[in-house]
Scaffold this active site. Structure first.
Site, PDB file in Angstrom:
ATOM      1  N   ASP A 122       0.840  -1.189   0.000  1.00  0.00           N
ATOM      2  CA  ASP A 122       0.000   0.000   0.000  1.00  0.00           C
ATOM      3  C   ASP A 122       0.877   1.241   0.000  1.00  0.00           C
ATOM      4  OD1 ASP A 122      -2.220  -1.583   0.001  1.00  0.00           O
ATOM      5  OD2 ASP A 122      -3.104  -0.781   1.830  1.00  0.00           O
ATOM      6  N   ARG A 155      -7.277  -4.715  -7.174  1.00  0.00           N
ATOM      7  CA  ARG A 155      -6.289  -3.708  -6.792  1.00  0.00           C
ATOM      8  C   ARG A 155      -4.900  -4.022  -7.353  1.00  0.00           C
ATOM      9  NH1 ARG A 155      -7.708  -2.419  -0.400  1.00  0.00           N
ATOM     10  NH2 ARG A 155      -9.938  -2.000  -0.713  1.00  0.00           N
TER      11      ARG A 155
END
Length: 433
Positions: A258, A311
């Protein structure tokens, strides 16, 4: 390193076109495995993605001999990160470091009882209207805090983390690259941390959900970060192995990588992301414009996304260049490229091997109305206009073209047809020496 010479032979056999081989190999010198240089001292080549902008990314290349550490345990690793604050450092990881070797029971707060937790918050008793609260939830939170403290490792500025040889890795840990500058992470197999204490949220969706914490690597408010030749995986604990409670999967994984909260100038190259759900998020909130607007500039190239659910990446705000990546799409699947709030995603020269059961229209996913650039992408060996296919099949989520910028920090652009073999041969941990 002898990657380029061998690579040229492979490409000739694969493509059979002199012109294409020349186009592919003409920039071979830009491969990040720099010939004849100690792996621990290698730096990001000039022009290699957003992390090369400005001062570039050198990690711990300037470290003196006293600040080159070889570690074989999680405790040694964290000690090397914390030693002599401010000094450039190289940390060589030998073997596999296990951040949770003692097991989940080591983190349990006194009085926490999972069976009691399940009984207290069973929807038949608690319902779906309110989030959970009470003694067992407080003890779960205390247990989760103990785990977070044990598995989090904070990486300082001017640091290189590098695996030694083919078998180096870290399991069960969350590497926090938070509020620092100039970090390199290379040649490591990173098994996603397993949240021992997910929280039940009855209000999440129509039937509630288990929510977990701990990303494998978090780049938070940091700049000049190069993540290269690593393998990110759920390893011993794929989602298929996780139990269900209250009719919902007991989700113990969060993200693999992330990049959030004002992080900027990041290059992720030649990595493998395999069989994971929420894989790579760039920008974690639509309301984070104050920190994220004008930041989150990220380059993703020559990565393999192998059967990841979603993602890959999902983007908010950032100017993100996603080129020359290969996607293997099959099994549980939602989307690959997520277009979110104020995102400026460029997705070019990528290849997708898509299972027959999956429509290529799903490769793009509209979260918010932001433009996207797609060009020269190949699906199952055929050039495919991803935007046109998406808009034709899912008109209610139509996307606009043209992200509004043109990437220039690309040292090499390979033809999408060679990417399946190229990343198979060279992406991931254990490929550098």
């Amino acid at each position: 390193m002898h990657h380029m010479r061998a690579q040229g032979r492979v490409m000739t056999a694969l493509v059979g076109s002199t012109a294409l081989v020349l186009a592919v190999t003409g920039t071979a010198q830009a491969h990040p495995a720099q010939h004849g240089k100690d792996l621990a001292r290698q730096t990001l080549p000039a022009g290699d993605g957003w992390a090369s902008e400005g001062t570039g990314t050198t990690g711990g290349a300037a470290a003196d001999a006293e600040h080159v550490y070889t570690v074989t345990t999680w405790e040694e690793f964290r000690a090397a990160l914390a030693a002599d604050p401010g000094a450039p450092r190289v940390i060589r990881v030998k073997g596999t470091l296990d951040a949770t070797a003692a097991g989940c029971s080591a983190f349990e707060a006194e009085g926490y009882d999972f069976d009691r937790y399940l009984a207290d918050y069973d929807p038949a008793v608690w319902g779906y209207e309110n989030t959970v609260s009470g003694p067992q939830e407080d003890l779960r939170a205390a247990s989760a805090k103990a785990q977070a403290e044990a598995i989090s490792a904070f990486v300082p500025s001017n640091t290189t983390l590098v695996g030694v040889g083919r078998g180096a890795g870290i399991t069960g840990a969350s590497l926090q690259i938070k509020g620092v500058d100039n970090v390199i992470v290379r040649n490591l197999t990173l098994e996603a941390p397993l949240d021992c204490f997910p929280q039940w949220d009855p209000t999440d969706g129509e039937s509630g959900a288990w929510n977990s914490e701990y990303d494998g690597v978090v780049v938070y408010g940091s700049t000049h970060v190069w993540v290269d030749h690593n393998t990110f995986t759920d390893g011993r604990y794929p989602d298929s192995s996780l139990p269900e409670y209250y009719g919902e999967i007991y989700q113990q994984h969060d993200g693999l990588l992330d990049i959030v909260r004002g992080a900027d100038l990041v290059t992720a190259s030649w990595n493998v992301f395999t069989e994971h759900d929420k894989t790579l998020m760039i920008g974690n909130s639509d309301s984070a414009g104050a920190t994220d607007r004008g930041k989150l500039r990220v380059t993703l190239h020559h990565n393999l996304f192998d059967k990841v659910v979603e993602r890959a990446p999902r983007v908010r705000f950032g100017q993100v260049d996603t080129y020359n990546n290969h996607y293997v799409v099959g099994g549980p699947y939602v989307y690959s490229l997520g277009i979110g709030a104020e995102s400026q995603l460029v997705a070019e020269h990528n290849s997708f091997a898509v299972d027959r059961s999956v429509s290529p229209a799903l490769i793009l996913k509209k979260w918010k109305d932001s433009p996207v650039t797609t060009a020269n992408n190949y699906v199952n060996g055929r050039k495919t206009d991803l935007l046109a296919v998406h808009n034709a099949e899912i008109p209610e989520e139509a996307l606009r073209p043209d992200a509004g910028w043109t990437p220039v920090l690309r040292p090499r652009v390979d033809h999408p047809k060679v990417l399946p073999l190229l990343v198979k041969l060279y992406a991931g941990a254990g490929r550098l020496r």
